[in-house]
Scaffold this motif. Structure first.
Motif, PDB file in Angstrom:
ATOM      1  N   TYR A 134       0.832  -1.198   0.000  1.00 62.48           N
ATOM      2  CA  TYR A 134       0.000   0.000   0.000  1.00 62.48           C
ATOM      3  C   TYR A 134       0.871   1.254   0.000  1.00 62.48           C
ATOM      4  O   TYR A 134       1.787   1.379   0.818  1.00 62.48           O
ATOM      5  CB  TYR A 134      -0.899   0.043   1.247  1.00 62.48           C
TER       6      TYR A 134
ATOM      7  N   LYS B 245     -10.251  -2.668   4.072  1.00 63.39           N
ATOM      8  CA  LYS B 245      -9.907  -3.276   5.360  1.00 63.39           C
ATOM      9  C   LYS B 245     -10.145  -4.781   5.321  1.00 63.39           C
ATOM     10  O   LYS B 245      -9.343  -5.578   5.819  1.00 63.39           O
ATOM     11  CB  LYS B 245     -10.736  -2.646   6.483  1.00 63.39           C
TER      12      LYS B 245
ATOM     13  N   GLN C 215      -7.429  -6.418   3.401  1.00 67.51           N
ATOM     14  CA  GLN C 215      -6.170  -6.428   4.164  1.00 67.51           C
ATOM     15  C   GLN C 215      -6.165  -7.520   5.238  1.00 67.51           C
ATOM     16  O   GLN C 215      -5.126  -8.117   5.519  1.00 67.51           O
ATOM     17  CB  GLN C 215      -5.947  -5.057   4.820  1.00 67.51           C
ATOM     18  N   THR C 216      -7.315  -7.789   5.834  1.00 67.83           N
ATOM     19  CA  THR C 216      -7.355  -8.651   7.021  1.00 67.83           C
ATOM     20  C   THR C 216      -7.850 -10.070   6.741  1.00 67.83           C
ATOM     21  O   THR C 216      -7.908 -10.888   7.657  1.00 67.83           O
ATOM     22  CB  THR C 216      -8.253  -8.017   8.096  1.00 67.83           C
TER      23      THR C 216
ATOM     24  N   LEU D 158      -7.193   1.109   7.488  1.00 59.44           N
ATOM     25  CA  LEU D 158      -6.082   0.153   7.390  1.00 59.44           C
ATOM     26  C   LEU D 158      -5.172   0.290   8.612  1.00 59.44           C
ATOM     27  O   LEU D 158      -4.996   1.385   9.133  1.00 59.44           O
ATOM     28  CB  LEU D 158      -5.284   0.405   6.100  1.00 59.44           C
TER      29      LEU D 158
END
Length: 232
Positions: free
Chosen positions: A3, A196, A199-200, A232
């Protein structure tokens, strides 16, 4: 995930514009795939202005699109039409460097023609740079959740928008993943929740093509503004 977070969408597109200058200084054909959407419009407007409109050696850049809708080029829905109006009308670029999807054509015939052009023009089908967006549903290009065949070995595919039924032609996931570089350009707070989640969560457990498609042998990155990146 790689990112890169910018203070604003304008900062992000100015970084991309600066990289257009660098790419164009390679004295060879450089193949770049563009995206539709609101943030790319900002990019095209920026590129059409000083200093980029004269600093970029446009004769070295070849432009393609990740996808386009099967509409006339003058239609407001045409991704190509947006770039023509916001950028190409304001710069000196050879007509043969613009490789549009001809949305006014019969879709089956255009799929065959566009696939042939891709295969003939892009060495080893490896794009130098593919710039992608991401929809709120996690789609990218016209590759939508639950209807993307990630094993499709073709270079392009006919796609249907899951809600509107609108017909498009899109690069396949397989072709996109051959690129030397993939940049997802994602801005705005409306994308924060899905970013998000991406990302997770393991991409294998997500339906989002944008979470799964990355350069197999190159660089994959996300250019975000601070609103998109806020969770994030």
């Amino acid at each position: 995930m790689n990112y890169i977070i910018f203070p604003s969408a304008q900062n992000a597109v100015e970084k991309i514009a600066q990289e257009f200058v660098l790419y164009s200084q390679q004295n060879r054909p450089v193949h770049i795939s563009l995206s539709g959407g609101s943030t790319p419009k900002l990019l095209f407007k920026t590129l059409a202005q000083s200093p980029f409109n004269t600093e970029v050696k446009w004769q070295n850049l070849h432009f393609w699109w990740g996808d386009d809708r099967m509409v006339e080029p003058q239609d407001p829905e045409s991704n190509y039409g947006e770039v023509q109006k916001l950028l190409f009308d304001h710069i000196q670029i050879p007509a043969e460097n613009i490789h549009r999807i001809r949305g006014e054509n019969n879709v089956e015939q255009e799929l065959a023609r566009f696939s042939q052009e891709l295969t003939a023009c892009v060495p080893h089908l490896e794009f130098d740079w593919i710039i992608l967006g991401m929809g709120k549903d996690g789609h990218t290009a016209s590759l939508f959740p639950h209807q993307t065949n990630f094993d499709d070995q073709n270079v392009a595919v006919i796609a249907k928008h899951p809600e509107t039924g609108q017909i498009r032609i899109s690069k396949t996931a397989n072709l996109i993943e051959k690129a030397k570089r993939i940049t997802y350009l994602v801005t705005g707070g409306s994308k924060a929740e899905i970013l998000k989640e991406i990302q997770t969560t393991d991409a294998e457990n997500l339906p989002y093509p944008a979470a799964k498609i990355k350069a197999e042998n190159g660089v994959s990155e996300w250019y975000l503004d601070k609103d998109a990146a806020k969770l994030l």
